[in-house]
Write an enzyme that holds these catalytic residues in place. Structure first.
Site, PDB file in Angstrom:
ATOM      1  N   HIS A  52      -0.216   0.078  -9.901  1.00 48.55           N
ATOM      2  CA  HIS A  52      -1.070  -0.718  -8.997  1.00 48.55           C
ATOM      3  C   HIS A  52      -1.696  -1.925  -9.719  1.00 48.55           C
ATOM      4  CE1 HIS A  52      -3.521  -0.406  -5.050  1.00 48.55           C
ATOM      5  NE2 HIS A  52      -3.384  -1.668  -5.414  1.00 48.55           N
ATOM      6  N   GLU A  65      -2.891   7.998  -5.746  1.00 45.54           N
ATOM      7  CA  GLU A  65      -3.138   7.227  -6.977  1.00 45.54           C
ATOM      8  C   GLU A  65      -4.335   7.795  -7.709  1.00 45.54           C
ATOM      9  OE1 GLU A  65      -3.316   3.014  -6.270  1.00 45.54           O
ATOM     10  OE2 GLU A  65      -1.457   3.017  -5.136  1.00 45.54           O
ATOM     11  N   ARG A 117       0.853  -1.192   0.000  1.00 44.45           N
ATOM     12  CA  ARG A 117       0.000   0.000   0.000  1.00 44.45           C
ATOM     13  C   ARG A 117       0.888   1.240   0.000  1.00 44.45           C
ATOM     14  NH1 ARG A 117      -3.572  -1.931  -2.030  1.00 44.45           N
ATOM     15  NH2 ARG A 117      -5.660  -2.421  -1.304  1.00 44.45           N
TER      16      ARG A 117
HETATM   17  P1  NAD Z   1      -2.676 -10.089   5.370  1.00 41.40           P
HETATM   18  O1  NAD Z   1      -3.596  -9.381   6.297  1.00 41.40           O
HETATM   19  O2  NAD Z   1      -2.893 -11.504   5.053  1.00 41.40           O
HETATM   20  O3  NAD Z   1      -1.176  -9.933   5.912  1.00 41.40           O
HETATM   21  C1  NAD Z   1      -0.671  -8.761   6.450  1.00 41.40           C
HETATM   22  C2  NAD Z   1       0.391  -9.143   7.457  1.00 41.40           C
HETATM   23  O4  NAD Z   1       1.012  -7.948   7.926  1.00 41.40           O
HETATM   24  C3  NAD Z   1      -0.176  -9.844   8.682  1.00 41.40           C
HETATM   25  O5  NAD Z   1       0.457 -11.087   8.902  1.00 41.40           O
HETATM   26  C4  NAD Z   1       0.122  -8.891   9.818  1.00 41.40           C
HETATM   27  O6  NAD Z   1       0.444  -9.566  11.024  1.00 41.40           O
HETATM   28  C5  NAD Z   1       1.327  -8.136   9.294  1.00 41.40           C
HETATM   29  N1  NAD Z   1       1.528  -6.857   9.952  1.00 41.40           N
HETATM   30  C6  NAD Z   1       0.598  -5.955  10.331  1.00 41.40           C
HETATM   31  N2  NAD Z   1       1.203  -4.900  10.936  1.00 41.40           N
HETATM   32  C7  NAD Z   1       2.531  -5.153  10.902  1.00 41.40           C
HETATM   33  C8  NAD Z   1       3.660  -4.432  11.362  1.00 41.40           C
HETATM   34  N3  NAD Z   1       3.521  -3.249  11.953  1.00 41.40           N
HETATM   35  N4  NAD Z   1       4.880  -4.977  11.180  1.00 41.40           N
HETATM   36  C9  NAD Z   1       5.016  -6.180  10.574  1.00 41.40           C
HETATM   37  N5  NAD Z   1       3.985  -6.914  10.129  1.00 41.40           N
HETATM   38  C10 NAD Z   1       2.757  -6.399  10.284  1.00 41.40           C
HETATM   39  O7  NAD Z   1      -2.673  -9.198   4.036  1.00 41.40           O
HETATM   40  P2  NAD Z   1      -2.292  -9.668   2.564  1.00 41.40           P
HETATM   41  O8  NAD Z   1      -3.494 -10.162   1.863  1.00 41.40           O
HETATM   42  O9  NAD Z   1      -1.060 -10.490   2.626  1.00 41.40           O
HETATM   43  O10 NAD Z   1      -1.947  -8.233   1.905  1.00 41.40           O
HETATM   44  C11 NAD Z   1      -0.741  -7.564   2.208  1.00 41.40           C
HETATM   45  C12 NAD Z   1      -0.751  -6.192   1.565  1.00 41.40           C
HETATM   46  O11 NAD Z   1      -0.825  -6.296   0.143  1.00 41.40           O
HETATM   47  C13 NAD Z   1      -1.931  -5.335   1.971  1.00 41.40           C
HETATM   48  O12 NAD Z   1      -1.498  -4.011   2.187  1.00 41.40           O
HETATM   49  C14 NAD Z   1      -2.817  -5.368   0.755  1.00 41.40           C
HETATM   50  O13 NAD Z   1      -3.645  -4.220   0.690  1.00 41.40           O
HETATM   51  C15 NAD Z   1      -1.782  -5.369  -0.333  1.00 41.40           C
HETATM   52  N6  NAD Z   1      -2.269  -5.783  -1.645  1.00 41.40           N
HETATM   53  C16 NAD Z   1      -1.823  -5.104  -2.731  1.00 41.40           C
HETATM   54  C17 NAD Z   1      -2.255  -5.447  -4.001  1.00 41.40           C
HETATM   55  C18 NAD Z   1      -1.763  -4.717  -5.208  1.00 41.40           C
HETATM   56  O14 NAD Z   1      -2.494  -4.640  -6.188  1.00 41.40           O
HETATM   57  N7  NAD Z   1      -0.570  -4.181  -5.196  1.00 41.40           N
HETATM   58  C19 NAD Z   1      -3.168  -6.506  -4.157  1.00 41.40           C
HETATM   59  C20 NAD Z   1      -3.576  -7.213  -3.031  1.00 41.40           C
HETATM   60  C21 NAD Z   1      -3.115  -6.851  -1.781  1.00 41.40           C
END
Ligand code: NAD
Length: 560
Positions: A307, A288, A259
């Site tokens: 993105h 964005e 993000r």
């Molecule tokens: P998820 O919730 O499965 O995993 C997120 C992880 O981050 C969790 O394990 C959590 O414990 C950890 N976390 C939270 N705060 C933290 C901190 N301060 N320090 C370290 N770890 C921490 O989420 P996900 O589905 O794996 O998605 C991850 C990211 O990818 C999200 O931001 C999501 O929005 C993004 N994403 C981006 C796209 C894109 O198009 N680029 C697509 C899908 C998801």
């Protein structure tokens, strides 16, 4: 006075003639927009109870005009779910977002209106993980430069000495869904993998053979490549700023496909310009779309994508299938496990909770009705006490109790477990869960309601199978199902009352299903909990109150 408790989740009532057998079937209308994958739409349109209309992304005004007809909407980020749209969506029960982010949805308003919001967080994990490796390989082999110079008629082979993934240390920040997929793939590339995620237990690290970094700084200091996979939260916003980037190894590579805002863009640009970092990739940005004149566009060794993490055919298909099935289940079965704007209960499907929710709601409705009969209509407090079985479901059970207290009181047909707590708070009703005393029945659910100077506790049990039962009303032990119509009489414990009550009900053609009489002491106060099949009107209630010894008569009507 009849008090009615609404169902936990309301259905819309548009009926349509089924072409299959000529019978009328309950039919919900679903509006699908933003180019949802056909496989998802097929899940909705394949159900005879759902009528699906598909539109391209509609201008806001047109959508507002149409939305009043629909029970559900499924879309992607292009359709903005504004407060105005939600308020115009008089029938809508559920909105599905085919994707993760719900920044385009006015979540507070949806919750207040009792509209379930469903997203699809899991369908695109592989797409994002693969983009991360694609971007990384591009950086290490300088593929964009190679392609650009080839097209310009050049042959700059000697400048294209790249690096390999094998043997490099990959530092993953956030070992969630995507972080996990990245870790798995990194092992296939024979990378060393470490990760920082304080919220994930050791077992996950061991299972993935990932070394745990005790701190963010430790991860930064040991990694050749750092990739971010956390959500954007108050804790992660600006998590990688100047100070943190300074801790990276010289020549490290940094990727943010999570993000915008987690990596500070100015600090990243400086670290690349100074040569501290060998390269970086950004798929997400603070603003964005990235403005055309944003200085990031000119930063050396920065690989930029608009993105596109989730933009694969497979991911779009996965999320469409996932969200459409969840929207169908919510509409047809009241399944709320997937709603992200509702108190969740870890590891329990909503379906399993239904008996406990029903009891909580009905006990609250009974308590509220009894206090109202005594002239105390303005509920001030609702508190919940549960035995061991239901400890993890406190929040959801309180929501159900709020439904019971507000049923028939607040306007609108959309009172449900999603919005009941917000509505209760708006009315100044305090909701709380209190500790259970030692020795409390494991199965017990007790709802205590205060209004005016009065307070009453109604308790019961909700076995996983079999009907829910009320076991206590105030000080009286009873054993009765809260179903159909429940009549609660208080009277003096004198002979003849039961017979006369039976006569009044019999003459009114009202069938008694259960009659439970309880008393505290012989000749003292008594309470009768009578479950009857038909409705008990004001006239019958007046007759019951005319029986010598009867003090109060409360009628509570349940929807089934
Ligand atoms: P998820 O919730 O499965 O995993 C997120 C992880 O981050 C969790 O394990 C959590 O414990 C950890 N976390 C939270 N705060 C933290 C901190 N301060 N320090 C370290 N770890 C921490 O989420 P996900 O589905 O794996 O998605 C991850 C990211 O990818 C999200 O931001 C999501 O929005 C993004 N994403 C981006 C796209 C894109 O198009 N680029 C697509 C899908 C998801």
């Amino acid at each position: 006075m009849a008090e009615s408790a609404p169902p936990l989740y309301h259905r819309s009532n548009s009926f349509t003639l089924s072409p299959a057998d000529g019978r009328y079937v309950l039919k919900f209308k679903v509006l699908v927009t933003d180019g949802i994958d056909a496989e998802g739409i097929a899940i909705l349109s394949g159900d005879p109870q759902l009528a699906v209309d598909e539109f391209p992304t509609l201008p806001a005004a047109e959508l507002i005009e149409r939305i009043g007809d629909y029970d559900a909407l499924v879309g992607r980020s292009a359709t903005r779910i504004t407060p105005e749209l939600l308020r115009a969506a008089k029938k809508i029960r559920v909105i599905g977002r085919a994707g993760v982010g719900v920044d385009n949805i006015a979540m507070d308003v949806a919750t207040e209106l009792g509209i379930s919001i469903i997203n699809a967080p899991a369908g695109n994990t592989v797409a994002v993980a693969e983009l991360m490796f694609g971007s990384l390989l591009n950086i290490l082999r300088n593929l964009s430069f190679a392609d650009r110079t080839m097209r310009a008629g050049e042959w700059r082979r000697s400048e294209l000495l790249g690096g390999e993934l094998k043997g490099r240390t990959l530092g993953i920040i956030g070992l969630g869904r995507i972080g996990t997929e990245v870790a798995r793939r990194a092992s296939a590339f024979e990378m060393e993998v470490i990760a920082f995620d304080p919220y994930v237990p050791d077992g996950r690290f061991q299972g993935l053979r990932v070394q745990r970094a005790e701190s963010l700084v430790a991860l930064l200091a040991h990694s050749d490549v750092v990739t971010v996979h956390t959500p954007l939260t108050d804790e992660t916003r600006g998590m990688l700023g100047r100070r943190e980037l300074a801790k990276l190894k010289p020549g490290a590579v940094l990727l943010n496909i999570a993000r915008g805002g987690i990596v500070e863009e100015d600090a990243l640009a400086e670290a690349l310009a100074s040569g501290k970092l060998a390269g970086a990739a950004l798929d997400v940005f603070t603003k964005e779309p990235l403005p055309a004149d944003n200085p990031l566009r000119g930063v050396p060794n920065l690989f930029l994508t608009p993105h596109i993490g989730a933009s694969t055919l497979e991911a779009q298909r996965n999320v469409a299938r996932d969200v459409c099935a969840a929207v169908r289940d919510t509409l047809l079965g009241g399944e709320l496990s997937r709603s992200i704007n509702i108190a969740t209960v870890e590891g329990v499907r909503w379906e399993q909770l239904k008996p406990a929710l029903r009891l909580s709601e009905r006990a609250a409705a009974v308590g509220r009705a009894i206090l109202a009969t005594q002239g105390n209509r303005a509920v001030q407090r609702v508190s919940l006490r549960v035995g061991a079985t239901h400890l993890g479901a406190n929040e959801a059970l309180l929501s159900a109790a709020a439904v019971g207290v507000l049923g028939g009181v607040v306007a609108g047909d959309r009172l449900n477990v999603i919005n009941a707590r917000t509505l209760a708070a708006q009315r100044g009703i305090e909701l709380s869960a209190v500790e259970s005393a030692a020795g409390t029945d494991d199965d017990l659910i007790e709802i205590r309601i205060s209004a005016g100077m009065q307070e009453i506790a109604v308790a019961g049990t909700a076995p996983a199978t079999g009907p829910v039962r009320l076991t206590r009303i105030g000080a009286f032990h009873v054993d009765v199902q809260p179903r159909g119509t429940l009549l609660i009489l208080t009277n003096e414990d004198v002979p003849g009352v039961i017979g006369r009550v039976g006569t009044v009900l019999g003459e009114a053609q009202i069938n008694i299903a259960e009659y439970h009489q309880a008393r505290l002491a012989q000749g003292g106060d008594a309470l009768a909990a009578v479950s009857v099949d038909g409705a008990v009107g004001e006239g019958v209630r007046a007759e019951l109150l005319g029986i010598p010894g009867v003090r109060t008569a409360t009628v509570v009507t349940f929807d089934r």
